[in-house]
Design a protein around this motif. Structure first.
Motif, mmCIF file in Angstrom:
data_model
loop_
_atom_site.group_PDB
_atom_site.id
_atom_site.type_symbol
_atom_site.label_atom_id
_atom_site.label_comp_id
_atom_site.label_asym_id
_atom_site.label_seq_id
_atom_site.Cartn_x
_atom_site.Cartn_y
_atom_site.Cartn_z
ATOM 1 N N ILE A 126 -2.031 -2.418 -2.387
ATOM 2 C CA ILE A 126 -2.294 -3.592 -1.544
ATOM 3 C C ILE A 126 -3.421 -3.233 -0.589
ATOM 4 O O ILE A 126 -3.297 -2.260 0.177
ATOM 5 N N THR A 127 -4.512 -3.941 -0.653
ATOM 6 C CA THR A 127 -5.627 -3.619 0.253
ATOM 7 C C THR A 127 -5.356 -4.271 1.606
ATOM 8 O O THR A 127 -4.548 -5.201 1.729
ATOM 9 N N MET A 128 -6.069 -3.791 2.605
ATOM 10 C CA MET A 128 -5.909 -4.336 3.955
ATOM 11 C C MET A 128 -6.242 -5.833 3.949
ATOM 12 O O MET A 128 -5.589 -6.632 4.620
ATOM 13 N N LYS A 129 -7.268 -6.179 3.154
ATOM 14 C CA LYS A 129 -7.696 -7.584 3.092
ATOM 15 C C LYS A 129 -6.538 -8.454 2.551
ATOM 16 O O LYS A 129 -6.179 -9.469 3.146
ATOM 17 N N GLU A 130 -5.913 -7.981 1.454
ATOM 18 C CA GLU A 130 -4.799 -8.749 0.865
ATOM 19 C C GLU A 130 -3.650 -8.873 1.863
ATOM 20 O O GLU A 130 -3.037 -9.924 2.008
ATOM 21 N N PHE A 131 -3.402 -7.774 2.555
ATOM 22 C CA PHE A 131 -2.303 -7.748 3.525
ATOM 23 C C PHE A 131 -2.552 -8.757 4.648
ATOM 24 O O PHE A 131 -1.679 -9.560 4.996
ATOM 25 N N GLU B 42 -4.420 -11.370 4.622
ATOM 26 C CA GLU B 42 -4.451 -12.759 4.151
ATOM 27 C C GLU B 42 -3.043 -13.312 3.881
ATOM 28 O O GLU B 42 -2.841 -14.506 3.871
ATOM 29 N N ASN B 43 -2.111 -12.399 3.588
ATOM 30 C CA ASN B 43 -0.803 -12.864 3.161
ATOM 31 C C ASN B 43 0.317 -11.995 3.760
ATOM 32 O O ASN B 43 1.208 -11.533 3.052
ATOM 33 N N LYS B 44 0.224 -11.773 5.057
ATOM 34 C CA LYS B 44 1.111 -10.832 5.755
ATOM 35 C C LYS B 44 2.596 -11.098 5.509
ATOM 36 O O LYS B 44 3.343 -10.211 5.141
ATOM 37 N N GLU B 45 2.977 -12.360 5.712
ATOM 38 C CA GLU B 45 4.385 -12.771 5.607
ATOM 39 C C GLU B 45 5.030 -12.246 4.332
ATOM 40 O O GLU B 45 6.048 -11.586 4.350
ATOM 41 N N GLU B 46 4.351 -12.562 3.210
ATOM 42 C CA GLU B 46 4.933 -12.275 1.907
ATOM 43 C C GLU B 46 4.841 -10.785 1.548
ATOM 44 O O GLU B 46 5.767 -10.194 0.997
ATOM 45 N N ILE B 47 3.702 -10.180 1.910
ATOM 46 C CA ILE B 47 3.428 -8.813 1.444
ATOM 47 C C ILE B 47 4.097 -7.730 2.292
ATOM 48 O O ILE B 47 4.488 -6.687 1.776
ATOM 49 N N SER B 48 4.249 -7.985 3.591
ATOM 50 C CA SER B 48 4.640 -6.895 4.494
ATOM 51 C C SER B 48 5.937 -6.184 4.070
ATOM 52 O O SER B 48 6.041 -4.973 4.193
ATOM 53 N N LYS B 49 6.915 -6.940 3.540
ATOM 54 C CA LYS B 49 8.203 -6.318 3.172
ATOM 55 C C LYS B 49 8.066 -5.379 1.971
ATOM 56 O O LYS B 49 8.883 -4.499 1.751
ATOM 57 N N LYS B 50 7.025 -5.592 1.164
ATOM 58 C CA LYS B 50 6.871 -4.772 -0.048
ATOM 59 C C LYS B 50 6.286 -3.391 0.255
ATOM 60 O O LYS B 50 6.359 -2.488 -0.558
ATOM 61 N N ILE B 51 5.686 -3.273 1.421
ATOM 62 C CA ILE B 51 4.949 -2.034 1.699
ATOM 63 C C ILE B 51 5.876 -0.916 2.170
ATOM 64 O O ILE B 51 6.520 -1.025 3.204
ATOM 65 N N GLN B 52 5.939 0.151 1.358
ATOM 66 C CA GLN B 52 6.785 1.294 1.726
ATOM 67 C C GLN B 52 5.950 2.491 2.159
ATOM 68 O O GLN B 52 6.455 3.443 2.733
ATOM 69 N N SER B 53 4.678 2.469 1.796
ATOM 70 C CA SER B 53 3.833 3.592 2.230
ATOM 71 C C SER B 53 2.429 3.099 2.568
ATOM 72 O O SER B 53 1.989 2.056 2.086
ATOM 73 N N VAL B 54 1.780 3.891 3.421
ATOM 74 C CA VAL B 54 0.390 3.610 3.784
ATOM 75 C C VAL B 54 -0.420 4.839 3.400
ATOM 76 O O VAL B 54 -0.020 5.967 3.714
ATOM 77 N N PHE B 55 -1.522 4.618 2.719
ATOM 78 C CA PHE B 55 -2.398 5.723 2.316
ATOM 79 C C PHE B 55 -3.640 5.657 3.195
ATOM 80 O O PHE B 55 -4.416 4.712 3.125
ATOM 81 N N VAL B 56 -3.788 6.651 4.069
ATOM 82 C CA VAL B 56 -4.937 6.654 4.989
ATOM 83 C C VAL B 56 -6.047 7.452 4.335
ATOM 84 O O VAL B 56 -5.927 8.667 4.134
ATOM 85 N N PHE B 57 -7.100 6.755 4.015
ATOM 86 C CA PHE B 57 -8.127 7.363 3.182
ATOM 87 C C PHE B 57 -9.241 8.013 3.988
ATOM 88 O O PHE B 57 -9.879 8.938 3.542
#
Ligand SMILES: O=C(O)C(=O)CO
Length: 328
Positions: free
Chosen positions: A35-40, A42-57
């Motif tokens: 999930i890119t930051m842009k996608e997140f 644009e669609n925070k409500e729906e996507i936020s619960k799916k995110i279990q990890s963050v990859f800091v590049f």
């Protein structure tokens, strides 16, 4: 497995279109729903619960309280690179989120970078390149002589895995190697690279032709090298920094380079990054500055991604975590 069924990983700063980043995305997609930051956004409500990890590049201070509050199922922040001074570890831990880094992937390329900067500064490579391509051909090497690395004394401040790899490389140049570190290395390790321990950093500064900074940035190492320390160095010495910019008092460095208190500096890191275009460091001719590229190799990018993936999967599957970083 359908991509939606895989654990979601939010990618910070991977949004580019360069081939190497796409290659990383391919590696990550084997295990995660990317999930890119842009996608997140644009669609925070729906996507936020799916995110279990963050990859800091990239080395950027991007994780704040607001982001963490918006990710209720986040378990792990996987940093690419070893330095985590851009992350507020205490704050992240208060959300029950783990932080991991990639110490193995970074050690060789960062040590190579230290050697590259030392050699480039010693032999005035950047000036040489500018002279070679300049339209004026009447330049004589005798007007801009460099110094030799071979058999010179190298002082390494910070003898963790990167510092040790620098020592291994420096040995091939027959350098005399001094080091200063919180903890002394084992005798066998010292002997293997011929390194001599300096309990006092001052002794190392006074004796070295090249001083290389390889420490983590912590409250103890913030502005570790200031006016006093620069004043202890030989006027013929070169300061190399592959750790973090804030380890040096940059105002003091500008003054030291302007007044030839030391011969030169070679920095892969500064504060801020990048420096403002009118910064006095950019106006000096006895300095080399690169834009924090210690791990900017195709191989390191892949190894960091693989190391980060192993860390994220370990956290999500409840296995032992290869490289967890704890708040102090
Ligand atoms: O690994 C890191 O933190 C680096 O900055 C490498 O240059």
């Amino acid at each position: 497995m359908a991509k939606e069924e895989l654990p979601g990983v939010l990618i910070l700063d991977i949004g580019g279109t360069h081939g190497v980043l796409e290659n990383l995305a391919v590696l990550l997609r084997k295990h995660f729903h990317l999930i890119t930051m842009k996608e997140f956004l644009e669609n925070k409500e729906e996507i936020s619960k799916k995110i279990q990890s963050v990859f800091v590049f990239e080395y950027r201070p991007t994780i704040d309280r607001e982001l963490l509050e918006s990710l209720p199922n986040l378990k792990v922040i996987a940093n690419s690179g070893v330095g985590v001074d851009h992350l507020d570890l205490k704050m992240i831990s208060s959300f029950g989120v783990k932080v991991t880094n990639t110490p193995h992937a970074v050690a060789d390329p960062t040590a190579d970078m230290g050697m590259a900067l030392m050699l480039a500064s010693a032999r005035r490579l950047v000036e040489g390149c500018q002279i070679a391509i300049s339209p004026d051909t009447k330049h004589f090497a005798v007007d801009w002589l460099g110094v030799e690395v071979t058999r010179a004394t190298l002082g390494i401040i910070g003898m963790g895995s990167i510092g040790y790899k620098v020592a291994q490389r420096a040995r091939a140049f027959n350098m005399r190697i001094l080091y200063h570190n919180r903890n002394r290395r084992r005798k066998e390790e010292e002997e293997a690279v011929g390194a001599h321990y300096c309990e006092k950093m001052e002794d190392l500064l006074q004796q070295s032709d090249f001083v290389m900074l390889v420490v983590n940035l912590t409250p103890e190492t913030h502005k570790l090298i200031g006016k006093k320390e620069l004043g202890l160095m030989k006027p013929t010495a070169t300061l190399i920094n592959i750790s973090r910019g804030a380890v040096i008092d940059q105002d003091a460095l500008v003054e030291a380079l302007q007044n030839k208190v030391i011969r030169a500096a070679a920095l892969d890191v500064t504060y801020p990054e990048p420096l403002p275009r009118d910064h006095p460091l950019l106006k000096l001719n006895n300095i080399i500055i690169t834009p924090h590229i210690g791990t900017a190799t195709i191989q390191a990018m892949h190894m960091m991604a693989e190391e980060a993936i192993a860390n994220m999967l370990a956290v999500l599957n409840g296995h032992p975590i290869p490289s967890e970083v704890f708040p102090k």
